[in-house]
Scaffold this motif. Structure first.
Motif, PDB file in Angstrom:
ATOM      1  N   THR A 168      23.700  62.859  88.228  1.00 57.30           N
ATOM      2  CA  THR A 168      25.095  63.302  88.145  1.00 57.30           C
ATOM      3  C   THR A 168      25.377  64.561  88.950  1.00 57.30           C
ATOM      4  OG1 THR A 168      24.567  64.502  86.098  1.00 57.30           O
ATOM      5  CG2 THR A 168      25.436  62.254  85.890  1.00 57.30           C
ATOM      6  N   ARG A 169      24.367  65.099  89.601  1.00 57.22           N
ATOM      7  CA  ARG A 169      24.611  66.280  90.431  1.00 57.22           C
ATOM      8  C   ARG A 169      25.249  65.919  91.770  1.00 57.22           C
ATOM      9  NH1 ARG A 169      19.020  68.553  91.395  1.00 57.22           N
ATOM     10  NH2 ARG A 169      18.594  66.330  91.450  1.00 57.22           N
ATOM     11  N   LEU A 170      25.322  64.643  92.095  1.00 56.92           N
ATOM     12  CA  LEU A 170      25.808  64.233  93.404  1.00 56.92           C
ATOM     13  C   LEU A 170      26.979  63.269  93.276  1.00 56.92           C
ATOM     14  CD1 LEU A 170      25.370  64.360  96.471  1.00 56.92           C
ATOM     15  CD2 LEU A 170      23.898  62.353  96.249  1.00 56.92           C
ATOM     16  N   HIS A 171      28.092  63.588  93.941  1.00 56.32           N
ATOM     17  CA  HIS A 171      29.274  62.729  93.975  1.00 56.32           C
ATOM     18  C   HIS A 171      29.683  62.548  95.431  1.00 56.32           C
ATOM     19  CE1 HIS A 171      29.877  63.147  89.609  1.00 56.32           C
ATOM     20  NE2 HIS A 171      29.430  64.381  89.800  1.00 56.32           N
ATOM     21  N   LEU A 172      30.016  61.325  95.799  1.00 57.52           N
ATOM     22  CA  LEU A 172      30.380  60.996  97.174  1.00 57.52           C
ATOM     23  C   LEU A 172      31.731  60.307  97.209  1.00 57.52           C
ATOM     24  CD1 LEU A 172      26.956  59.434  98.222  1.00 57.52           C
ATOM     25  CD2 LEU A 172      27.697  61.768  98.642  1.00 57.52           C
ATOM     26  N   ARG A 173      32.496  60.589  98.258  1.00 52.41           N
ATOM     27  CA  ARG A 173      33.765  59.894  98.470  1.00 52.41           C
ATOM     28  C   ARG A 173      33.880  59.563  99.950  1.00 52.41           C
ATOM     29  NH1 ARG A 173      39.315  62.891  97.226  1.00 52.41           N
ATOM     30  NH2 ARG A 173      38.685  64.044  99.079  1.00 52.41           N
ATOM     31  N   ILE A 185      33.001  61.244 104.960  1.00 48.28           N
ATOM     32  CA  ILE A 185      32.206  61.175 103.734  1.00 48.28           C
ATOM     33  C   ILE A 185      32.154  62.575 103.136  1.00 48.28           C
ATOM     34  CG2 ILE A 185      29.952  60.667 102.728  1.00 48.28           C
ATOM     35  CD1 ILE A 185      29.477  58.711 105.001  1.00 48.28           C
ATOM     36  N   SER A 186      32.790  62.757 101.990  1.00 44.38           N
ATOM     37  CA  SER A 186      32.809  64.044 101.302  1.00 44.38           C
ATOM     38  C   SER A 186      31.713  64.061 100.241  1.00 44.38           C
ATOM     39  CB  SER A 186      34.176  64.288 100.658  1.00 44.38           C
ATOM     40  OG  SER A 186      35.201  64.269 101.635  1.00 44.38           O
ATOM     41  N   VAL A 187      30.871  65.071 100.300  1.00 43.44           N
ATOM     42  CA  VAL A 187      29.724  65.176  99.394  1.00 43.44           C
ATOM     43  C   VAL A 187      29.929  66.375  98.481  1.00 43.44           C
ATOM     44  CG1 VAL A 187      27.207  65.237  99.252  1.00 43.44           C
ATOM     45  CG2 VAL A 187      28.319  64.299 101.294  1.00 43.44           C
ATOM     46  N   ASP A 188      29.708  66.181  97.181  1.00 43.35           N
ATOM     47  CA  ASP A 188      29.905  67.242  96.198  1.00 43.35           C
ATOM     48  C   ASP A 188      28.678  67.308  95.295  1.00 43.35           C
ATOM     49  OD1 ASP A 188      30.714  69.029  94.285  1.00 43.35           O
ATOM     50  OD2 ASP A 188      32.648  68.099  93.914  1.00 43.35           O
TER      51      ASP A 188
END
Length: 241
Positions: A27-32, A43-46
């Motif tokens: 859950t430490r990584l979110h992609l859009r 590609i946005s990385v959070d």
């Protein structure tokens, strides 16, 4: 004029505009993933990218590279607080794949921790590092084909989506500035405005102003998000033949 989900979920908005949001089991990584323009993918990385979740980033990049009309892939790492060498290797491999298809990969990064890794691995230039999205998209986002006419709904949605992303980035910057100003020792400041100036009071006012601006920007981005979503479902009527 850039949510927690199952591993992969595609949301097709239109033939020329789509989004794909991914969340790694970590859950430490979110992609859009967003299609900004024809052949231009963002590609946005959070979060944090390491050995445990690098595959999620690799999948997002591979999916973007599969576009037969691909011209540019932009990987936005401005919300990444940690990038392991394994994450850098994913970017390098993706860059080679993208280049083999006759396209380019550009990376946007501002976090010191991320920049240090790119420096240590000597990947700033090979990964096409840019300081912001505007610079990364420069030369690839085409202007409207008919600038003398009203913009289409697709153009409006693209512009609004980019504005929301910029508002979020600016809000984050204001928050960081507020934290840094709050940590300044007012007693060590030197100024030529005279004894009437009270550094501590001035710094406190500045922190408050930055926090207020941050809140307004976040609120504005939240209010604009539904409009972006709604525009994605609308189509311009075809002109009569």
């Amino acid at each position: 004029m850039a949510e927690p989900f199952p591993l992969v979920r595609h949301e097709v908005r239109s033939r020329t505009r789509r989004r794909q949001r991914l969340t790694s089991p970590d859950t430490r990584l979110h992609l859009r993933t967003s299609t900004v323009d024809s052949g231009v993918v963002l590609i946005s990385v959070d979060g944090e990218v390491d050995l445990a979740n690098r595959h999620a980033l690799a999948e997002a990049l591979a999916s973007a590279a599969a576009d037969p009309e691909l011209r540019l892939v932009v990987c936005d790492l401005t919300r990444v607080g940690f990038l392991a060498c394994s994450g850098v290797s994913v970017l390098v491999e993706a860059g080679a794949d993208v280049h083999a298809r006759g396209a380019l990969l550009r990376v946007v990064a501002t976090e010191t921790a991320v920049l240090r890794v790119l420096d240590a691995t000597e990947q700033r230039e090979p990964l096409g590092l840019r300081p912001n999205l505007t610079a990364a998209l420069s030369g690839f986002v085409a202007p409207p084909e008919r600038p003398d006419t009203a913009p289409t709904l697709a153009h409006l949605r693209t512009a609004l989506d980019a504005a929301v992303a910029q508002a979020n980035d600016l809000a984050e910057l204001c928050g960081r500035l507020a934290e840094r100003v709050a940590a300044v020792d007012a007693g060590r400041l030197v100024d030529d405005r005279g004894e009437h100036w009270k550094p501590a009071d001035a710094l406190a006012d500045m922190v408050e102003d930055l926090r207020v601006l941050q809140n307004h920007l976040v609120t504005g981005a939240l209010l604009a998000a539904p409009a972006v979503e709604d525009l994605g479902h609308l189509r311009d009527a075809e002109p009569p033949s």
